[in-house]
Design a protein around this motif. Structure first.
Motif, PDB file in Angstrom:
ATOM      1  N   GLU A  33     -40.276 -13.623  31.722  1.00 44.39           N
ATOM      2  CA  GLU A  33     -39.607 -14.828  32.224  1.00 44.39           C
ATOM      3  C   GLU A  33     -38.731 -14.572  33.464  1.00 44.39           C
ATOM      4  O   GLU A  33     -38.804 -15.333  34.434  1.00 44.39           O
ATOM      5  N   ASN A  85     -45.266 -10.595  26.073  1.00 44.84           N
ATOM      6  CA  ASN A  85     -43.821 -10.419  26.054  1.00 44.84           C
ATOM      7  C   ASN A  85     -43.188 -11.436  27.006  1.00 44.84           C
ATOM      8  O   ASN A  85     -42.914 -11.136  28.163  1.00 44.84           O
ATOM      9  N   LYS A  86     -42.962 -12.631  26.508  1.00 44.18           N
ATOM     10  CA  LYS A  86     -42.416 -13.712  27.330  1.00 44.18           C
ATOM     11  C   LYS A  86     -40.976 -13.432  27.741  1.00 44.18           C
ATOM     12  O   LYS A  86     -40.560 -13.797  28.835  1.00 44.18           O
ATOM     13  N   ARG A  87     -40.219 -12.800  26.864  1.00 44.68           N
ATOM     14  CA  ARG A  87     -38.802 -12.549  27.142  1.00 44.68           C
ATOM     15  C   ARG A  87     -38.619 -11.714  28.402  1.00 44.68           C
ATOM     16  O   ARG A  87     -37.768 -12.018  29.240  1.00 44.68           O
ATOM     17  N   ASP A  88     -39.413 -10.663  28.564  1.00 50.07           N
ATOM     18  CA  ASP A  88     -39.275  -9.805  29.744  1.00 50.07           C
ATOM     19  C   ASP A  88     -40.026 -10.355  30.951  1.00 50.07           C
ATOM     20  O   ASP A  88     -39.678 -10.042  32.097  1.00 50.07           O
ATOM     21  N   THR A 126     -45.291  -3.011  26.809  1.00 51.33           N
ATOM     22  CA  THR A 126     -43.914  -3.357  27.176  1.00 51.33           C
ATOM     23  C   THR A 126     -43.209  -2.152  27.784  1.00 51.33           C
ATOM     24  O   THR A 126     -42.499  -2.278  28.791  1.00 51.33           O
ATOM     25  N   TYR A 181     -46.287  -6.986  30.904  1.00 50.13           N
ATOM     26  CA  TYR A 181     -45.602  -7.889  29.980  1.00 50.13           C
ATOM     27  C   TYR A 181     -46.521  -9.030  29.541  1.00 50.13           C
ATOM     28  O   TYR A 181     -46.521  -9.425  28.379  1.00 50.13           O
TER      29      TYR A 181
END
Length: 122
Positions: A102, A97-100, A73, A92
């Motif tokens: 997306e 790390n789906k949040r970053d 990350t 990512y």
């Protein structure tokens, strides 16, 4: 002849189980299996040293090897700061790390939509 059948069977089983067949070159960016936690800690410390000294590529390779998501990350964040969103997306993705990831997916979708829209106007 039997060796060929064994090799083919091994290959088919590997595909079914979604793993790399024995003897094949590593073609994915999955963590190396077989590292114990002590080895991972040592490698991650080394990768952190590389990262802090600005040697991002060596740090990235080690983080991929160990599967260290926090390190990946940070690598992704570094690439985003350098406007290298595709490299960031890969980091990512490997970090799960789906949040970053997306917002990058959304940007890619927007670009594709604009290209399609532009081609329909022609």
């Amino acid at each position: 002849m039997k060796d060929e059948v064994d090799i083919e069977e091994n290959f088919k089983n590997a595909l079914t189980e979604k793993r790399i067949p024995d003897g094949f070159i590593k073609v994915t960016d999955n963590p190396v299996s077989g590292l114990d936690s002590k080895q991972k800690v040592i490698l991650n410390r080394r990768a952190n040293e590389f990262f802090n000294k600005g040697n991002i590529e060596d740090a990235r390779r080690i983080f991929i090897t160990t599967g260290y998501s926090d390190g990946l990350t940070r690598v992704g964040n570094y690439y985003m700061e350098k406007s290298q969103s595709l490299k960031a997306l890969k980091a990512y993705y490997l970090a799960h790390n789906k949040r970053d990831a997306e917002p990058i997916y959304e940007l890619i979708a927007k670009v594709i939509s604009e290209v399609i829209s532009h081609n329909e106007d022609d």
